[in-house]
Scaffold this motif. Structure first.
Motif, short mmCIF file in Angstrom:
data_model
loop_
_atom_site.label_atom_id
_atom_site.label_comp_id
_atom_site.label_asym_id
_atom_site.label_seq_id
_atom_site.Cartn_x
_atom_site.Cartn_y
_atom_site.Cartn_z
N GLN A 59 0.76 -0.70 -0.20
CA GLN A 59 0.09 -0.13 0.09
C GLN A 59 0.35 1.21 0.09
O GLN A 59 2.00 1.47 0.79
CB GLN A 59 -1.01 -0.38 1.11
CG GLN A 59 -2.65 1.09 1.13
CD GLN A 59 -2.87 0.86 -0.34
OE1 GLN A 59 -3.66 -0.53 0.13
NE2 GLN A 59 -3.66 2.06 -0.17
N ASP A 78 0.80 5.52 -0.27
CA ASP A 78 0.21 6.87 0.64
C ASP A 78 -0.65 7.65 -0.26
O ASP A 78 0.03 8.73 -0.81
CB ASP A 78 1.84 8.20 1.48
CG ASP A 78 1.22 8.70 2.20
OD1 ASP A 78 0.29 8.71 2.57
OD2 ASP A 78 2.09 9.46 2.53
N GLU A 79 -1.01 7.16 -1.88
CA GLU A 79 -1.26 7.51 -2.32
C GLU A 79 -2.47 9.15 -2.57
O GLU A 79 -1.91 10.03 -2.93
CB GLU A 79 -2.51 6.66 -3.70
CG GLU A 79 -1.91 5.48 -3.35
CD GLU A 79 -2.73 4.26 -4.30
OE1 GLU A 79 -4.44 4.33 -3.89
OE2 GLU A 79 -2.14 3.50 -4.79
N ARG A 80 -2.35 8.89 -0.91
CA ARG A 80 -3.50 10.24 -0.81
C ARG A 80 -3.07 11.45 -0.09
O ARG A 80 -3.61 12.50 0.11
CB ARG A 80 -4.63 9.97 -0.25
CG ARG A 80 -5.73 8.81 -0.63
CD ARG A 80 -7.36 8.72 -0.07
NE ARG A 80 -8.32 8.27 -0.60
CZ ARG A 80 -8.51 7.39 -0.29
NH1 ARG A 80 -8.36 6.74 0.50
NH2 ARG A 80 -9.46 6.48 -1.38
N ASN A 81 -1.62 11.61 0.15
CA ASN A 81 -0.97 12.52 0.93
C ASN A 81 -0.72 13.69 0.34
O ASN A 81 -0.87 13.26 -1.27
CB ASN A 81 0.81 12.29 0.21
CG ASN A 81 1.81 12.98 1.56
OD1 ASN A 81 1.57 14.47 1.07
ND2 ASN A 81 2.13 12.23 2.76
N PRO A 82 -1.12 15.20 0.68
CA PRO A 82 -1.47 15.89 -0.49
C PRO A 82 -0.34 16.59 -1.04
O PRO A 82 -0.29 17.33 -1.73
CB PRO A 82 -1.96 17.09 0.92
CG PRO A 82 -1.53 16.45 1.86
CD PRO A 82 -1.66 15.37 1.70
N LYS A 101 2.47 15.86 -4.02
CA LYS A 101 2.61 14.63 -4.24
C LYS A 101 3.79 14.10 -4.56
O LYS A 101 3.81 12.63 -4.91
CB LYS A 101 2.21 15.55 -6.06
CG LYS A 101 1.09 15.64 -6.32
CD LYS A 101 0.80 16.50 -7.74
CE LYS A 101 -0.50 16.96 -7.83
NZ LYS A 101 -0.49 17.67 -9.45
N ARG A 161 3.04 10.51 -2.47
CA ARG A 161 2.49 9.60 -2.55
C ARG A 161 2.98 8.37 -3.50
O ARG A 161 2.24 7.39 -3.69
CB ARG A 161 1.92 9.83 -3.90
CG ARG A 161 0.87 11.37 -3.19
CD ARG A 161 -0.39 12.17 -4.47
NE ARG A 161 -0.57 13.05 -4.04
CZ ARG A 161 -1.90 13.60 -4.34
NH1 ARG A 161 -1.63 13.38 -6.05
NH2 ARG A 161 -1.90 15.12 -4.17
N GLU A 203 -5.13 7.01 5.43
CA GLU A 203 -5.79 6.75 4.12
C GLU A 203 -7.07 7.99 4.00
O GLU A 203 -7.29 7.64 3.32
CB GLU A 203 -6.97 5.97 6.07
CG GLU A 203 -7.92 4.86 5.16
CD GLU A 203 -8.57 4.85 6.48
OE1 GLU A 203 -9.88 3.10 6.25
OE2 GLU A 203 -8.72 5.12 7.69
N ASP A 204 -6.61 9.11 4.29
CA ASP A 204 -7.76 10.19 3.86
C ASP A 204 -6.54 11.21 3.52
O ASP A 204 -6.71 12.36 3.66
CB ASP A 204 -8.43 11.05 4.81
CG ASP A 204 -8.20 11.18 6.17
OD1 ASP A 204 -7.05 11.35 6.31
OD2 ASP A 204 -8.93 11.25 7.14
N GLY A 205 -5.24 10.96 4.31
CA GLY A 205 -3.60 11.99 3.47
C GLY A 205 -4.14 13.68 3.87
O GLY A 205 -3.44 14.33 3.89
N ARG A 206 -4.96 13.77 5.56
CA ARG A 206 -4.98 14.91 6.13
C ARG A 206 -3.73 14.43 7.29
O ARG A 206 -3.72 13.98 8.29
CB ARG A 206 -6.12 14.52 6.65
CG ARG A 206 -7.20 14.89 6.59
CD ARG A 206 -8.42 15.07 6.83
NE ARG A 206 -9.36 15.02 5.63
CZ ARG A 206 -10.47 15.88 5.18
NH1 ARG A 206 -10.71 16.49 6.03
NH2 ARG A 206 -11.08 15.66 4.37
#
Length: 131
Positions: A57, A59-63, A65, A68, A96-99
């Motif tokens: 998995q 870190d695709e949702r990281n703000p 780029k 990610r 999970e949500d990139g926050r």
């Protein structure tokens, strides 16, 4: 000296319970290891307990780029946690949500309650210590 020892008792009693250890997330998706990092506490995702895509998995949702493509396993999600009002407080990150958020953590026996807040919006979850 007796006065100095007496004065130290309240500060010792106010120390928060130790975060050190392995914690299973409330949703059962992962295990997070909490450990000292210098004089503060940090937390890393030790492993995921869900099926992952080939290669693991990310870190695709990281703000950001450029972040990610990093793997979630081994990712530091808490850093600079310090004692605060009988618990711990510091920055956190949810892959999970990139926050990014402010975390308030409190240990009670084998339970870790974590309240994460972004601005005025908060969410509370309870993790379980793995023995």
């Amino acid at each position: 000296m007796a006065l100095a020892a007496f004065a130290a008792v309240p500060s010792m009693a106010a120390a928060p319970s130790s975060l050190t250890g392995r914690w299973k997330t409330d949703d059962g998706k992962g295990i997070v290891t909490m450990a000292p990092c210098g004089t503060k506490m940090c937390g890393k995702i030790e492993r995921l307990l869900i099926k992952q895509p080939a290669g693991g998995q990310l870190d695709e949702r990281n703000p950001e780029k450029q972040k990610r493509s990093r793997p979630v396993t081994g990712l530091q999600i808490y850093w600079d946690l310090v004692p605060h009002e009988g618990g711990w407080k510091g920055p956190g990150y949810s892959p999970e949500d990139g926050r990014y958020y402010t975390a308030h953590l409190r240990v009670n026996g084998n339970k870790l309650t974590m309240k994460g807040c972004v601005a005025v919006f908060c969410r509370t979850v309870t993790w379980t210590r793995i023995v």
